[in-house]
Design an enzyme around this catalytic site. Sequence first.
Site, mmCIF file in Angstrom:
data_model
loop_
_atom_site.group_PDB
_atom_site.id
_atom_site.type_symbol
_atom_site.label_atom_id
_atom_site.label_comp_id
_atom_site.label_asym_id
_atom_site.label_seq_id
_atom_site.Cartn_x
_atom_site.Cartn_y
_atom_site.Cartn_z
ATOM 1 N N TRP A 106 0.822 -1.258 0.079
ATOM 2 C CA TRP A 106 0.006 0.037 -0.041
ATOM 3 C C TRP A 106 0.746 1.373 -0.224
ATOM 4 O O TRP A 106 0.420 2.254 -0.728
ATOM 5 C CB TRP A 106 -1.038 -0.128 1.322
ATOM 6 N N ASP A 176 -1.737 6.453 6.184
ATOM 7 C CA ASP A 176 -2.929 5.613 5.442
ATOM 8 C C ASP A 176 -3.325 4.840 6.682
ATOM 9 O O ASP A 176 -2.479 4.025 6.907
ATOM 10 C CB ASP A 176 -2.234 5.120 4.331
ATOM 11 N N LYS A 200 -12.664 -1.472 5.509
ATOM 12 C CA LYS A 200 -11.880 -2.590 6.502
ATOM 13 C C LYS A 200 -12.445 -2.833 7.847
ATOM 14 O O LYS A 200 -12.692 -3.527 8.324
ATOM 15 C CB LYS A 200 -10.440 -2.058 6.426
HETATM 16 C C1 LIG Z 1 -7.680 -1.277 1.043
HETATM 17 C C2 LIG Z 1 -6.886 -0.234 1.280
HETATM 18 C C3 LIG Z 1 -6.372 0.978 0.296
HETATM 19 C C4 LIG Z 1 -7.213 1.052 -0.848
HETATM 20 O O1 LIG Z 1 -8.709 1.400 -0.555
HETATM 21 P P1 LIG Z 1 -9.498 1.416 -1.717
HETATM 22 O O2 LIG Z 1 -11.020 1.839 -0.950
HETATM 23 O O3 LIG Z 1 -9.761 0.055 -2.654
HETATM 24 O O4 LIG Z 1 -8.941 2.438 -2.673
HETATM 25 C C5 LIG Z 1 -5.409 1.844 0.545
HETATM 26 N N1 LIG Z 1 -4.648 1.474 1.814
HETATM 27 C C6 LIG Z 1 -4.815 0.674 2.813
HETATM 28 C C7 LIG Z 1 -3.782 0.615 3.776
HETATM 29 C C8 LIG Z 1 -5.645 -0.516 2.593
HETATM 30 O O5 LIG Z 1 -5.843 -1.469 3.405
#
Ligand SMILES: *Cc1c(COP(=O)(O)O)cnc(C)c1O
Length: 364
Positions: A106, A176, A200
Amino acid sequence: MNRDLHRVYNFSAGPAMLPQSVLQTAAAEMLDWHGSGMSVMEMSHRGKEFISIYEQAVTDLRELLSVPANYKIIFLQGGGLGENAIVPMNMLRGKNSIDFVLTGEWSKKSAAQAQKFAKVNIAASAEATAFTNIPERASWQLDPQAAYVHLCTNETIGGVEFHDVPSVGDVPLVGDVSSTILSRPLDVSKFGLVFGGAQKNIGPAGLTIVIVREDLIGQASPTTPDVFNYAVQAQSDSMYNTPPTYAIYIAGLVFQWLKARGGVNAMEQQNIAKAQLLYNALDASDFYITKVAKACRSRMNVPFFLRDEKLNAAFLKGADERGLLQLKGHRVVGGMRASIYNAMPLEGVQELVAYLQDFESKNG
Ligand SMILES: *Cc1c(COP(=O)(O)O)cnc(C)c1O
């Protein structure tokens, strides 16, 4: 969990399990929310009913994470990956480079996307060790002129989590937090900005949460679309355009669920207990292998491998038969991965551990 209903233990990395009581409340309120005669999906985002849902959700999130008063909470769309572009558009503030700490897929994706907008400096990378650790803070090559430092607090694919927020001096830190938000306390004051997709650990896909320090907004690049301009959205309470109303409503129910269970401190204790149970079971056997350094093992996403990979298909089939779903690892890492977010009950992890032991005894 009511096992009379047909409900499985879903170990998906996202979209992921939601608390059963939240889904039941949403079901009960589907046709008529609080006597309004409408589903939340049918409400005007500017009507008093939805405004009350929105305001409660923001208030509860602020309380759950003790978000300081000088930070704005913005509800956007575009997902975590959208933010990989939206953050640089908003946060360069006239500067031209960004520092990245690479701890997995990521953060790598974030750096690649940022390259469209700025010079990217890889301040540290764990790629040489296949992203199984976090580079020592002392080794990071930070640039004091950088617009900000980006890191991913929990690498959902590789299962690597920061258990402390590193200090990076005066340059704002951007996190993030997609896959760890609300699983533990988060000291927002150590960040200039955190962002995360909801799917998530919060609610349905389609909602992205941004928490940003006020003094960092208002200097977006001129080409930034208005709907993705933090200053514009903050000023209009995330309603410059139609926000993802139903996703905000479900997120709000999850915030209420979290508060009723003691908030993020209580969640952290439960998440530690679940993760320990699973890692202990994996460590106790050499039939299973884990690769991430113990000090940075994720509490949310647990990648593991069968020593004999020829058994993978049988392992997954047997798990499915027990209602333990989505255990296949991400294609980049292979093997297995169990995602055990807030909504995964302890019993789900207990059943997984029982299955690990049972499968080993029959195949070991
Ligand atoms: C799932 C995830 C993303 C991407 O998210 P989307 O909503 O699919 O764009 C980005 N960063 C992390 C750490 C993730 O787990």
